[in-house]
Write a protein that holds these residues in place. Sequence first.
Motif, PDB file in Angstrom:
ATOM      1  N   TYR A   1       0.836  -1.065   0.024  1.00  0.00           N
ATOM      2  CA  TYR A   1       0.129  -0.020  -0.032  1.00  0.00           C
ATOM      3  C   TYR A   1       0.939   1.351  -0.002  1.00  0.00           C
ATOM      4  N   ASP A   2       1.702   1.319   0.868  1.00  0.00           N
ATOM      5  CA  ASP A   2       2.749   2.562   1.083  1.00  0.00           C
ATOM      6  C   ASP A   2       3.438   2.665  -0.362  1.00  0.00           C
ATOM      7  N   ILE A   3       3.987   1.685  -0.872  1.00  0.00           N
ATOM      8  CA  ILE A   3       4.690   1.465  -2.166  1.00  0.00           C
ATOM      9  C   ILE A   3       4.022   2.153  -3.543  1.00  0.00           C
ATOM     10  N   ASP A   4       2.422   1.668  -3.481  1.00  0.00           N
ATOM     11  CA  ASP A   4       1.845   2.221  -4.410  1.00  0.00           C
ATOM     12  C   ASP A   4       1.545   3.744  -4.297  1.00  0.00           C
ATOM     13  N   PHE A   5       1.467   4.212  -3.189  1.00  0.00           N
ATOM     14  CA  PHE A   5       1.241   5.723  -3.008  1.00  0.00           C
ATOM     15  C   PHE A   5       2.594   6.222  -3.487  1.00  0.00           C
ATOM     16  N   VAL A   6       3.790   5.653  -3.360  1.00  0.00           N
ATOM     17  CA  VAL A   6       4.712   6.515  -3.613  1.00  0.00           C
ATOM     18  C   VAL A   6       5.169   6.478  -5.036  1.00  0.00           C
TER      19      VAL A   6
ATOM     20  N   LYS B   1       5.639   8.851 -10.258  1.00  0.00           N
ATOM     21  CA  LYS B   1       5.165   8.846 -11.790  1.00  0.00           C
ATOM     22  C   LYS B   1       4.812  10.509 -12.089  1.00  0.00           C
ATOM     23  N   LYS B   2       4.142  10.884 -11.196  1.00  0.00           N
ATOM     24  CA  LYS B   2       3.700  12.295 -11.496  1.00  0.00           C
ATOM     25  C   LYS B   2       4.842  13.132 -11.523  1.00  0.00           C
TER      26      LYS B   2
ATOM     27  N   VAL C   1      11.600   5.299  -8.872  1.00  0.00           N
ATOM     28  CA  VAL C   1      11.823   5.202  -7.340  1.00  0.00           C
ATOM     29  C   VAL C   1      12.661   4.352  -6.688  1.00  0.00           C
ATOM     30  N   GLU C   2      13.514   4.533  -5.736  1.00  0.00           N
ATOM     31  CA  GLU C   2      14.485   3.680  -5.177  1.00  0.00           C
ATOM     32  C   GLU C   2      13.966   3.536  -3.870  1.00  0.00           C
ATOM     33  N   LEU C   3      13.792   2.345  -3.526  1.00  0.00           N
ATOM     34  CA  LEU C   3      13.212   1.678  -1.939  1.00  0.00           C
ATOM     35  C   LEU C   3      14.111   1.547  -1.005  1.00  0.00           C
TER      36      LEU C   3
ATOM     37  N   GLY D   1       0.946   9.675   7.973  1.00  0.00           N
ATOM     38  CA  GLY D   1       1.238  10.536   6.938  1.00  0.00           C
ATOM     39  C   GLY D   1       2.574  10.183   6.177  1.00  0.00           C
ATOM     40  N   LEU D   2       2.811  10.698   5.110  1.00  0.00           N
ATOM     41  CA  LEU D   2       4.140  10.335   4.473  1.00  0.00           C
ATOM     42  C   LEU D   2       4.934  11.724   4.979  1.00  0.00           C
ATOM     43  N   GLY D   3       6.128  11.383   5.336  1.00  0.00           N
ATOM     44  CA  GLY D   3       7.151  12.048   6.079  1.00  0.00           C
ATOM     45  C   GLY D   3       8.116  12.655   5.075  1.00  0.00           C
ATOM     46  N   MET D   4       8.157  14.155   5.354  1.00  0.00           N
ATOM     47  CA  MET D   4       9.152  15.056   4.643  1.00  0.00           C
ATOM     48  C   MET D   4       9.917  15.739   5.342  1.00  0.00           C
ATOM     49  N   ARG D   5      11.143  16.244   4.889  1.00  0.00           N
ATOM     50  CA  ARG D   5      12.027  17.001   5.589  1.00  0.00           C
ATOM     51  C   ARG D   5      11.371  18.358   6.050  1.00  0.00           C
ATOM     52  N   LYS D   6      11.643  18.865   7.344  1.00  0.00           N
ATOM     53  CA  LYS D   6      11.330  20.046   7.735  1.00  0.00           C
ATOM     54  C   LYS D   6      11.269  21.187   6.799  1.00  0.00           C
ATOM     55  N   GLY D   7      10.473  21.888   6.311  1.00  0.00           N
ATOM     56  CA  GLY D   7      10.673  23.106   5.621  1.00  0.00           C
ATOM     57  C   GLY D   7      10.790  22.732   3.991  1.00  0.00           C
ATOM     58  N   ASP D   8      10.711  21.408   3.702  1.00  0.00           N
ATOM     59  CA  ASP D   8      10.739  21.203   2.246  1.00  0.00           C
ATOM     60  C   ASP D   8       9.237  21.375   1.685  1.00  0.00           C
ATOM     61  N   THR D   9       8.938  22.678   1.615  1.00  0.00           N
ATOM     62  CA  THR D   9       7.750  23.162   1.362  1.00  0.00           C
ATOM     63  C   THR D   9       7.051  22.791  -0.113  1.00  0.00           C
TER      64      THR D   9
END
Length: 271
Positions: free
Chosen positions: A60-65, A70-71, A76-78, A218-226
Motif C-alpha cells: 500500500y505504501d509503495i503504491d502511493f509513492v 510517476k507524477k 523510485v528507489e526503495l 502521513g508521508l514524512g518529508m524534511r522540515k521546511g521542504d515546502t
Amino acid sequence: MKKLATLFMIVVLATLTAKIALAGDTLADAKKKGVLVVGCKDSLPPFGYIDEKSRQIVGYDIDFVNAIAKKMGVKVELKPVTSASRMPQLQEGHIDIIAATMTKNPERAKVIDFSHTYFFTGQKFITKKGTVKSLKDLEGKKIGTAKGSTSEQNVKKAIPSATVLSFDDYPQAFLALQQGKVSAVTTDEAILAGILAKAPNKAQFEIPTLQISDEPYGLGMRKGDTNFVNFVNKTILEMEKSGEAAKIFEKWFGPNTQFHLSRTFKITADK
Ligand code: GLU
C-alpha cells in the motif's frame, strides 16, 4: 564564561543553518537526479513487504509513492527503514520521503513535515486466543512491540504495569509471542491483521476488540521542504478525487485480499 556561551551559540546556529540547508527542495533535486529515494518497511504486509514471486518490495505504501514519483516523472528507489531509523534517515538525507506506516503526531511534526493523512488505523493487540478480554488481563504482563514507534509509547501509558519489550520490528515481536516470551504484541490494527494473515499458525491467535489509540498515517518529508510537501499533498488529493486512492485501498484491503479492512476514511486536506 561569556566566550563559552558565544561559542555555544555559534555552534547551535551553525547546526541549525546546516539542517535548514539540508531541507533543500526535494521536488527539484529528485527531478534533476531522476530518482526519488523512499524509506519504506520491507516486512510489514500489506504496507511494505517482499513479494515472494517477484522478490520486490510491494504494498500500500509503495503504491502511493509510485504514483507520486510517476507524477514527478522520476524512478523510485526503495530503502528499507525501521520505525526507529526512519526519521534520522530522512534528516540525514539518506532518503527523500518516508512511506513506512508512520503515524502523524505533534511531537514528530516538530522534527519533520507530514502529508495529509493517507491511511487511518488504531492500536490493538495480538494475543493467544481466549487469553485477553480487557486491558486488565495484560496488567503486569510482557508485551512486545517495535522500538521508536508510537505503539511503544501508547502501551506504556495505557498499561503502566506491563513490561514493554521493544524489538527492531513487529515480525520479531510476533516471534516472541509464538515462543511464549510475551503475552501480546501491540501496534496498529492494520499491521497486526497483515502479520496474522501471513502466520502459518494463525488459528491460535486473535486480535481482541481493544483499541488504545487512533493512528493516522502521513508521508514524512524534511522540515521546511515546502514545495515537495505541497506537491505530495496535491497529488494524493488528486488520487482521492480520481478514485486511484480507493483502488489502491481495495487492492490491499478489499474483500478479495487476505487483509480485509473496511474503508473508513477519505484523504482530505488537513486544517
Ligand atoms: N504507526 C505507528 C508508528 O508510526 C506504529 C507502526 C510503526 O512502528 O511503523 O509508530
